[in-house]
Design a protein around this motif. Structure first.
Motif, PDB file in Angstrom:
ATOM      1  N   PRO A  91      54.443  24.766  47.164  1.00  0.00           N
ATOM      2  CA  PRO A  91      55.332  23.835  47.753  1.00  0.00           C
ATOM      3  C   PRO A  91      56.517  24.512  48.303  1.00  0.00           C
ATOM      4  O   PRO A  91      57.513  24.010  49.143  1.00  0.00           O
ATOM      5  N   ALA A 125      60.178  35.108  44.848  1.00  0.00           N
ATOM      6  CA  ALA A 125      58.881  35.590  44.358  1.00  0.00           C
ATOM      7  C   ALA A 125      58.265  34.375  43.892  1.00  0.00           C
ATOM      8  O   ALA A 125      58.803  33.355  43.573  1.00  0.00           O
ATOM      9  N   ASP A 126      56.986  34.513  43.645  1.00  0.00           N
ATOM     10  CA  ASP A 126      56.026  33.112  43.182  1.00  0.00           C
ATOM     11  C   ASP A 126      56.048  33.186  41.706  1.00  0.00           C
ATOM     12  O   ASP A 126      55.560  34.081  41.059  1.00  0.00           O
ATOM     13  N   ILE A 127      56.867  32.232  40.946  1.00  0.00           N
ATOM     14  CA  ILE A 127      57.127  32.317  39.630  1.00  0.00           C
ATOM     15  C   ILE A 127      55.564  31.910  39.144  1.00  0.00           C
ATOM     16  O   ILE A 127      55.343  31.926  37.761  1.00  0.00           O
ATOM     17  N   GLY A 143      60.988  30.429  48.631  1.00  0.00           N
ATOM     18  CA  GLY A 143      61.292  30.376  47.199  1.00  0.00           C
ATOM     19  C   GLY A 143      61.427  31.579  46.380  1.00  0.00           C
ATOM     20  O   GLY A 143      61.621  31.712  45.263  1.00  0.00           O
TER      21      GLY A 143
HETATM   22  C1  LIG Z   1      58.508  38.315  54.498  1.00  0.00           C
HETATM   23  C2  LIG Z   1      59.824  37.341  54.221  1.00  0.00           C
HETATM   24  C3  LIG Z   1      60.927  37.815  53.703  1.00  0.00           C
HETATM   25  C4  LIG Z   1      61.350  36.861  52.631  1.00  0.00           C
HETATM   26  C5  LIG Z   1      62.557  37.730  51.998  1.00  0.00           C
HETATM   27  C6  LIG Z   1      62.460  37.374  50.509  1.00  0.00           C
HETATM   28  C7  LIG Z   1      63.203  38.372  49.861  1.00  0.00           C
HETATM   29  C8  LIG Z   1      62.815  38.399  48.518  1.00  0.00           C
HETATM   30  C9  LIG Z   1      63.543  39.572  47.891  1.00  0.00           C
HETATM   31  C10 LIG Z   1      63.341  39.760  46.640  1.00  0.00           C
HETATM   32  C11 LIG Z   1      62.779  38.990  45.513  1.00  0.00           C
HETATM   33  C12 LIG Z   1      63.149  39.072  44.375  1.00  0.00           C
HETATM   34  C13 LIG Z   1      62.717  38.300  43.268  1.00  0.00           C
HETATM   35  C14 LIG Z   1      62.895  36.897  43.292  1.00  0.00           C
HETATM   36  O1  LIG Z   1      62.538  36.310  44.389  1.00  0.00           O
HETATM   37  S1  LIG Z   1      63.514  36.004  41.956  1.00  0.00           S
HETATM   38  C15 LIG Z   1      63.597  34.391  42.499  1.00  0.00           C
HETATM   39  C16 LIG Z   1      62.448  33.767  42.207  1.00  0.00           C
HETATM   40  N1  LIG Z   1      62.328  32.433  42.618  1.00  0.00           N
HETATM   41  C17 LIG Z   1      62.884  31.182  41.985  1.00  0.00           C
HETATM   42  O2  LIG Z   1      63.248  31.507  40.436  1.00  0.00           O
HETATM   43  C18 LIG Z   1      62.921  30.047  42.602  1.00  0.00           C
HETATM   44  C19 LIG Z   1      63.107  29.041  41.497  1.00  0.00           C
HETATM   45  N2  LIG Z   1      63.097  27.672  42.071  1.00  0.00           N
HETATM   46  C20 LIG Z   1      64.032  27.196  42.504  1.00  0.00           C
HETATM   47  O3  LIG Z   1      65.194  27.316  42.362  1.00  0.00           O
HETATM   48  C21 LIG Z   1      63.994  25.683  42.947  1.00  0.00           C
HETATM   49  O4  LIG Z   1      62.659  25.247  42.804  1.00  0.00           O
HETATM   50  C22 LIG Z   1      64.001  25.731  44.606  1.00  0.00           C
HETATM   51  C23 LIG Z   1      63.284  26.825  45.411  1.00  0.00           C
HETATM   52  C24 LIG Z   1      65.515  25.638  45.013  1.00  0.00           C
HETATM   53  C25 LIG Z   1      63.660  24.386  45.198  1.00  0.00           C
HETATM   54  O5  LIG Z   1      64.262  23.173  44.523  1.00  0.00           O
HETATM   55  P1  LIG Z   1      63.853  21.676  44.729  1.00  0.00           P
HETATM   56  O6  LIG Z   1      63.961  21.394  46.196  1.00  0.00           O
HETATM   57  O7  LIG Z   1      64.687  20.981  43.884  1.00  0.00           O
HETATM   58  O8  LIG Z   1      62.482  21.448  44.088  1.00  0.00           O
HETATM   59  P2  LIG Z   1      61.802  21.821  42.570  1.00  0.00           P
HETATM   60  O9  LIG Z   1      62.692  22.658  41.815  1.00  0.00           O
HETATM   61  O10 LIG Z   1      61.485  20.414  42.168  1.00  0.00           O
HETATM   62  O11 LIG Z   1      60.393  22.438  42.944  1.00  0.00           O
HETATM   63  C26 LIG Z   1      59.477  21.872  43.643  1.00  0.00           C
HETATM   64  C27 LIG Z   1      58.083  22.794  43.428  1.00  0.00           C
HETATM   65  O12 LIG Z   1      58.325  23.996  44.014  1.00  0.00           O
HETATM   66  C28 LIG Z   1      57.748  24.869  42.621  1.00  0.00           C
HETATM   67  N3  LIG Z   1      58.495  26.161  42.700  1.00  0.00           N
HETATM   68  C29 LIG Z   1      59.791  26.273  43.002  1.00  0.00           C
HETATM   69  N4  LIG Z   1      60.072  27.497  43.176  1.00  0.00           N
HETATM   70  C30 LIG Z   1      59.048  28.094  43.089  1.00  0.00           C
HETATM   71  C31 LIG Z   1      58.593  29.700  43.269  1.00  0.00           C
HETATM   72  N5  LIG Z   1      59.288  30.598  43.404  1.00  0.00           N
HETATM   73  N6  LIG Z   1      57.208  29.897  43.288  1.00  0.00           N
HETATM   74  C32 LIG Z   1      56.202  28.995  42.954  1.00  0.00           C
HETATM   75  N7  LIG Z   1      56.457  27.692  42.813  1.00  0.00           N
HETATM   76  C33 LIG Z   1      57.940  27.377  42.805  1.00  0.00           C
HETATM   77  C34 LIG Z   1      58.283  24.110  41.372  1.00  0.00           C
HETATM   78  O13 LIG Z   1      57.684  24.621  40.413  1.00  0.00           O
HETATM   79  C35 LIG Z   1      57.712  22.513  41.855  1.00  0.00           C
HETATM   80  O14 LIG Z   1      56.409  22.474  41.648  1.00  0.00           O
HETATM   81  P3  LIG Z   1      55.949  21.153  41.007  1.00  0.00           P
HETATM   82  O15 LIG Z   1      56.235  20.062  42.086  1.00  0.00           O
HETATM   83  O16 LIG Z   1      54.397  21.516  40.939  1.00  0.00           O
HETATM   84  O17 LIG Z   1      56.540  21.023  39.665  1.00  0.00           O
END
Ligand SMILES: CCCCCCCC/C=C\C=C\CC(=O)SCCNC(=O)CCNC(=O)[C@H](O)C(C)(C)COP(=O)(O)OP(=O)(O)OC[C@H]1O[C@@H](n2cnc3c(N)ncnc32)[C@H](O)[C@@H]1OP(=O)(O)O
Length: 113
Positions: free
Chosen positions: A20, A61-63, A59
């Motif tokens: 998502p 990294a893919d958690i 979002g």
């Molecule tokens: C090539 C292009 C360059 C891109 C540059 C990127 C650079 C990255 C560099 C380094 C990365 C380092 C490591 C990391 O990235 S650590 C960070 C990992 N991410 C997270 O911890 C994000 C956690 N999620 C959130 O904070 C929120 O969910 C948010 C993304 C802000 C969205 O919030 P909201 O709109 O309120 O929606 P929900 O929280 O209800 O989530 C909706 C569904 O999405 C799923 N989800 C959310 N985040 C992720 C994710 N990172 N991976 C996979 N799935 C994710 C969440 O589980 C909900 O799913 P469901 O509806 O099935 O419950």
């Protein structure tokens, strides 16, 4: 995955596609590597745009892969490859954009590397 299309003749568009929130799964990272290679080797492509889909950039990294065996291209070299690109790369950011150093949520905008 990441979808590659050519727009406006000379612009390569890479769309992160992983509902998502277009998180950087192994498949998405591989897709970015593959589409970057394709765009960089196409002489008619002069610049690249990376975007997300459905009003979300990425979002981070893919958690769902946390705690699983690492597969696909690692993230840091991928980011370095984008930064070292011989063609300008612009990120078209809409909605959330999460990464190692923080997060943002905006209406729209863009950053260039
Ligand atoms: C090539 C292009 C360059 C891109 C540059 C990127 C650079 C990255 C560099 C380094 C990365 C380092 C490591 C990391 O990235 S650590 C960070 C990992 N991410 C997270 O911890 C994000 C956690 N999620 C959130 O904070 C929120 O969910 C948010 C993304 C802000 C969205 O919030 P909201 O709109 O309120 O929606 P929900 O929280 O209800 O989530 C909706 C569904 O999405 C799923 N989800 C959310 N985040 C992720 C994710 N990172 N991976 C996979 N799935 C994710 C969440 O589980 C909900 O799913 P469901 O509806 O099935 O419950």
């Amino acid at each position: 995955m990441a979808q590659y299309t050519r727009v406006a003749g000379s612009v390569g568009l890479i769309t992160l596609q992983n509902p998502p929130v277009n998180a950087l799964s192994a498949m998405v990272r591989q897709g970015v590597v593959d589409t970057m290679e394709r765009a960089l080797s196409a002489p008619e492509v002069k610049s690249l745009v990376i975007c997300g889909q459905k009003e979300t950039f990425c979002g981070g990294a893919d958690i769902r892969e946390f705690g699983t065996k690492m597969s696909g291209p690692p993230l840091t070299p991928l980011i370095h490859a984008i930064e070292a690109s011989t063609k300008p790369v612009v990120a078209a950011i809409e909605g959330v954009a999460l990464g190692q150093t923080g997060a943002s949520r905006g209406d729209s905008g863009s950053t260039a590397s």
